[in-house]
Design a protein around this motif. Structure first.
Motif, PDB file in Angstrom:
ATOM      1  N   PHE A 166      22.671  60.543  13.711  1.00 62.55           N
ATOM      2  CA  PHE A 166      21.528  61.305  14.232  1.00 62.55           C
ATOM      3  C   PHE A 166      20.285  61.199  13.362  1.00 62.55           C
ATOM      4  CE2 PHE A 166      23.255  64.375  11.233  1.00 62.55           C
ATOM      5  CZ  PHE A 166      22.141  65.086  10.776  1.00 62.55           C
ATOM      6  N   TYR A 167      20.465  61.001  12.058  1.00 62.86           N
ATOM      7  CA  TYR A 167      19.328  60.938  11.134  1.00 62.86           C
ATOM      8  C   TYR A 167      18.778  59.529  11.008  1.00 62.86           C
ATOM      9  CZ  TYR A 167      23.422  59.596   8.445  1.00 62.86           C
ATOM     10  OH  TYR A 167      24.604  58.998   8.046  1.00 62.86           O
ATOM     11  N   ASP A 168      19.425  58.547  11.636  1.00 67.10           N
ATOM     12  CA  ASP A 168      19.031  57.139  11.525  1.00 67.10           C
ATOM     13  C   ASP A 168      19.567  56.396  12.747  1.00 67.10           C
ATOM     14  OD1 ASP A 168      18.249  54.608  10.664  1.00 67.10           O
ATOM     15  OD2 ASP A 168      19.864  54.403   9.191  1.00 67.10           O
ATOM     16  N   VAL A 169      18.982  56.673  13.903  1.00 61.85           N
ATOM     17  CA  VAL A 169      19.453  56.077  15.154  1.00 61.85           C
ATOM     18  C   VAL A 169      19.484  54.553  15.037  1.00 61.85           C
ATOM     19  CG1 VAL A 169      18.832  55.694  17.580  1.00 61.85           C
ATOM     20  CG2 VAL A 169      18.766  58.005  16.619  1.00 61.85           C
ATOM     21  N   ASP A 170      20.598  53.977  15.478  1.00 64.58           N
ATOM     22  CA  ASP A 170      20.878  52.538  15.396  1.00 64.58           C
ATOM     23  C   ASP A 170      21.176  52.062  13.982  1.00 64.58           C
ATOM     24  OD1 ASP A 170      20.595  52.254  18.133  1.00 64.58           O
ATOM     25  OD2 ASP A 170      18.484  51.691  18.010  1.00 64.58           O
ATOM     26  N   ALA A 171      21.364  53.016  13.055  1.00 62.28           N
ATOM     27  CA  ALA A 171      21.678  52.656  11.658  1.00 62.28           C
ATOM     28  C   ALA A 171      20.751  51.557  11.163  1.00 62.28           C
ATOM     29  CB  ALA A 171      23.142  52.242  11.533  1.00 62.28           C
ATOM     30  N   GLN A 172      19.465  51.803  11.268  1.00 66.22           N
ATOM     31  CA  GLN A 172      18.488  50.793  10.858  1.00 66.22           C
ATOM     32  C   GLN A 172      18.381  50.671   9.342  1.00 66.22           C
ATOM     33  OE1 GLN A 172      14.899  50.579  13.915  1.00 66.22           O
ATOM     34  NE2 GLN A 172      15.143  52.654  13.131  1.00 66.22           N
ATOM     35  N   TYR A 173      18.750  51.776   8.628  1.00 66.81           N
ATOM     36  CA  TYR A 173      18.533  51.798   7.186  1.00 66.81           C
ATOM     37  C   TYR A 173      19.790  52.108   6.364  1.00 66.81           C
ATOM     38  CZ  TYR A 173      13.456  51.866   7.957  1.00 66.81           C
ATOM     39  OH  TYR A 173      12.170  51.550   8.317  1.00 66.81           O
ATOM     40  N   THR A 174      20.814  52.700   6.948  1.00 67.35           N
ATOM     41  CA  THR A 174      21.886  53.281   6.140  1.00 67.35           C
ATOM     42  C   THR A 174      23.283  52.872   6.570  1.00 67.35           C
ATOM     43  OG1 THR A 174      22.007  55.253   7.578  1.00 67.35           O
ATOM     44  CG2 THR A 174      20.489  55.346   5.688  1.00 67.35           C
ATOM     45  N   ILE A 175      24.183  52.938   5.585  1.00 66.71           N
ATOM     46  CA  ILE A 175      25.616  52.859   5.855  1.00 66.71           C
ATOM     47  C   ILE A 175      26.259  54.089   5.194  1.00 66.71           C
ATOM     48  CG2 ILE A 175      25.647  50.341   6.044  1.00 66.71           C
ATOM     49  CD1 ILE A 175      27.371  51.699   3.040  1.00 66.71           C
ATOM     50  N   PRO A 176      27.345  54.611   5.753  1.00 70.72           N
ATOM     51  CA  PRO A 176      27.945  55.835   5.202  1.00 70.72           C
ATOM     52  C   PRO A 176      28.742  55.558   3.939  1.00 70.72           C
ATOM     53  CG  PRO A 176      29.297  55.016   6.991  1.00 70.72           C
ATOM     54  CD  PRO A 176      28.074  54.131   6.939  1.00 70.72           C
ATOM     55  N   TYR A 177      28.860  56.577   3.097  1.00 70.43           N
ATOM     56  CA  TYR A 177      29.655  56.471   1.866  1.00 70.43           C
ATOM     57  C   TYR A 177      30.781  57.494   1.844  1.00 70.43           C
ATOM     58  CZ  TYR A 177      30.691  56.000  -3.142  1.00 70.43           C
ATOM     59  OH  TYR A 177      31.319  55.798  -4.357  1.00 70.43           O
ATOM     60  N   THR A 178      30.449  58.788   1.878  1.00 69.32           N
ATOM     61  CA  THR A 178      31.486  59.826   1.878  1.00 69.32           C
ATOM     62  C   THR A 178      31.151  60.905   2.898  1.00 69.32           C
ATOM     63  OG1 THR A 178      30.360  61.131   0.168  1.00 69.32           O
ATOM     64  CG2 THR A 178      31.988  59.500  -0.586  1.00 69.32           C
ATOM     65  N   SER A 283      35.633  70.141   0.538  1.00 70.22           N
ATOM     66  CA  SER A 283      36.933  69.512   0.780  1.00 70.22           C
ATOM     67  C   SER A 283      37.255  68.484  -0.292  1.00 70.22           C
ATOM     68  CB  SER A 283      36.955  68.859   2.163  1.00 70.22           C
ATOM     69  OG  SER A 283      35.898  67.908   2.308  1.00 70.22           O
ATOM     70  N   GLY A 284      36.244  67.741  -0.746  1.00 68.96           N
ATOM     71  CA  GLY A 284      36.488  66.742  -1.775  1.00 68.96           C
ATOM     72  C   GLY A 284      36.904  67.347  -3.097  1.00 68.96           C
ATOM     73  N   GLN A 316      28.976  67.368   5.944  1.00 66.09           N
ATOM     74  CA  GLN A 316      27.881  66.566   5.386  1.00 66.09           C
ATOM     75  C   GLN A 316      28.362  65.151   5.081  1.00 66.09           C
ATOM     76  OE1 GLN A 316      25.649  69.677   5.950  1.00 66.09           O
ATOM     77  NE2 GLN A 316      24.646  68.021   4.839  1.00 66.09           N
ATOM     78  N   ASN A 317      27.405  64.255   4.810  1.00 68.23           N
ATOM     79  CA  ASN A 317      27.777  62.922   4.340  1.00 68.23           C
ATOM     80  C   ASN A 317      26.698  62.343   3.441  1.00 68.23           C
ATOM     81  OD1 ASN A 317      26.358  62.303   7.156  1.00 68.23           O
ATOM     82  ND2 ASN A 317      26.265  60.403   5.974  1.00 68.23           N
ATOM     83  N   ASP A 318      27.148  61.459   2.548  1.00 70.27           N
ATOM     84  CA  ASP A 318      26.251  60.685   1.690  1.00 70.27           C
ATOM     85  C   ASP A 318      26.239  59.252   2.195  1.00 70.27           C
ATOM     86  OD1 ASP A 318      26.025  62.977   0.233  1.00 70.27           O
ATOM     87  OD2 ASP A 318      27.119  62.250  -1.516  1.00 70.27           O
ATOM     88  N   TYR A 355      36.430  61.993  -2.855  1.00 65.80           N
ATOM     89  CA  TYR A 355      35.652  62.283  -1.649  1.00 65.80           C
ATOM     90  C   TYR A 355      35.879  61.200  -0.605  1.00 65.80           C
ATOM     91  CZ  TYR A 355      33.336  66.496  -3.173  1.00 65.80           C
ATOM     92  OH  TYR A 355      33.087  67.795  -3.539  1.00 65.80           O
ATOM     93  N   GLN A 356      36.171  61.619   0.597  1.00 61.58           N
ATOM     94  CA  GLN A 356      36.666  60.757   1.655  1.00 61.58           C
ATOM     95  C   GLN A 356      35.582  59.859   2.252  1.00 61.58           C
ATOM     96  OE1 GLN A 356      38.191  63.048   4.917  1.00 61.58           O
ATOM     97  NE2 GLN A 356      38.471  61.287   6.261  1.00 61.58           N
TER      98      GLN A 356
END
Length: 415
Positions: A166-178, A283-284, A316-318, A355-356
């Motif tokens: 939602f914060y980066d539609v089409d993942a133009q800038y980011t990949i998830p970490y945790t 949770s982590g 949340q996620n980083d 952290y998952q």
């Protein structure tokens, strides 16, 4: 030291200023905006993203071309929280691509954005970032769009939500970490209440007189106030209503007389060692408690965790992004792909930071079956269904809203 997450969460907890400096706000085009959530915008006029109001970020340059060879030699520069990636992973990447890897650390996301914007750090290739700051980084032209041809592990291994968050539609800038939830951790040998069966489990903190001196609230300006809001049934985690924030502050202050509450982020250590019995926790942290901090002879089945169902509590996620000034942009893309490798992500999680990563292969069933975590902690492992348009996330605020939250938290944590 094991606790990569210690430095990470201490850094977040240390955030005490109300947003970026005036100089950096001018660099990023920021200003205070009217408190009208559907219309509110942030730096550069970018709308404030919400799970039910996704935002496609503007693109100021083209992604790198496909089919380029990785840059050789020299130093690959990573901008990150301290101790947030296993050194074994750093060494493996350096060996695979014949490059020196240098990690430059920051203490908070405010500091990271400021240092990148003012060019206090130079030649960074990749940076860690969080969802409520990515729009600032884009507005300031601090990160560049990615070419996902170099990152096949995103599509191959990650939860589908991260193909277009939602914060980066089409993942133009980011990949998830945790990814992580916020909930309640406790010791079943010390706390008598069946917390998950309480009408409102958050109320346990305001009914904890008998656990006085053994209760903790997260040392985090958003999380602490959110716990008090959820206690009152307030589910707008991004409210900028002073009355709601003031009531949350009042409830937090009451915990001093109720249970002599401690304010920290060390539930990963205090729960297993027994110096805390009831902890507002990530949770982590709870997973780290059993993966890394359980004392010899300790019983991991005594550590319990409850988080609200999807849509009723924080999640949340980083993430990672490629810096705009990268001298090794191809290698930067390959770093993102390397982190999303199934084995790399798994071992960085279970052997280091606790952290998952949002990987399809990591499930509660797998972790319990492998005896890495006891059955009683399967609730600390998230699944893709926990994320969605109805999920509750601590998203970006206007500058005025951020000041309200920071001021209230400072009054609580200052005694």
């Amino acid at each position: 030291m094991r606790g990569g997450r210690l430095s990470r969460r201490e850094a977040l907890a240390a955030l005490s200023t109300a947003g970026l400096s005036a100089t950096t706000l001018r660099l990023l085009g920021g200003s205070a905006w009217a408190d009208s959530p559907p219309d509110a915008v942030g730096p550069g006029g970018i709308p404030l993203a919400r799970p039910n109001r996704p935002v496609k970020l503007p693109v100021f340059q083209k992604p790198i071309e496909s089919g380029l060879k990785p840059e050789k030699g020299g130093t690959f520069n990573i901008f990150n929280y301290a101790d947030y990636v296993d050194k074994k992973l750093l060494d493996a990447f350096a060996k695979k691509y014949d490059v020196n890897v240098q990690v430059t650390t920051f203490d908070s996301m405010d500091q990271a954005i400021t240092r990148l914007a003012t060019k206090a750090v130079r030649n960074m290739d990749v940076t860690n970032v969080i969802s409520n700051r990515i729009a600032q980084a884009v507005a300031g032209k601090l990160v560049q769009p990615i070419n996902k041809d170099y990152i096949p592990n995103l599509q191959k291994n990650c939860w589908p939500q991260f193909m277009s968050p939602f914060y980066d539609v089409d993942a133009q800038y980011t990949i998830p970490y945790t990814v992580y939830t916020t909930g309640i951790g406790w010791r079943s040998d010390k706390v008598s209440e069946d917390i998950p069966k309480m009408e409102n489990p958050w109320s346990i903190f305001w009914q904890s007189e008998k656990y006085k001196g053994y209760v903790s609230i997260l040392d985090d300006s958003r999380e602490a106030l959110v716990a008090a809001m959820l206690y009152r049934g307030e589910y707008d985690l991004n409210t900028e209503d002073p009355k709601v924030i003031d009531k949350a502050l009042e409830d937090l202050l009451a915990l001093t007389s109720i249970c002599n509450v401690k304010v920290n982020i060390t539930g990963y250590q205090t729960l297993p060692e027994g110096s805390c019995w009831l902890a507002h926790n990530w949770s982590g942290n709870v997973l780290s408690a059993v993966l890394a901090f359980m004392p010899e002879g300790g019983d991991p089945t005594q550590i319990q965790y409850w988080a609200p169902p999807p849509g009723k509590g924080p999640i949340q996620n980083d993430m990672w992004a490629v810096c705009a000034g990268s001298k090794k942009p191809v290698l930067a893309h390959l770093w993102l792909n390397f982190l999303l490798d199934e084995d790399n992500a798994y071992h960085n999680f279970v052997d280091y930071n606790g952290y998952q990563p949002p990987q399809n292969s990591i499930t509660p069933e797998r972790l319990v079956a492998s005896k890495l975590i006891p059955e009683n902690l399967h609730t600390a492992i998230m699944t893709a269904k926990d994320l969605g348009p109805d999920s509750l996330q601590e998203a970006a605020l206007t500058n005025e809203g951020l000041k309200l939250w920071q001021s209230a938290y400072a009054r609580f944590n200052g005694g």
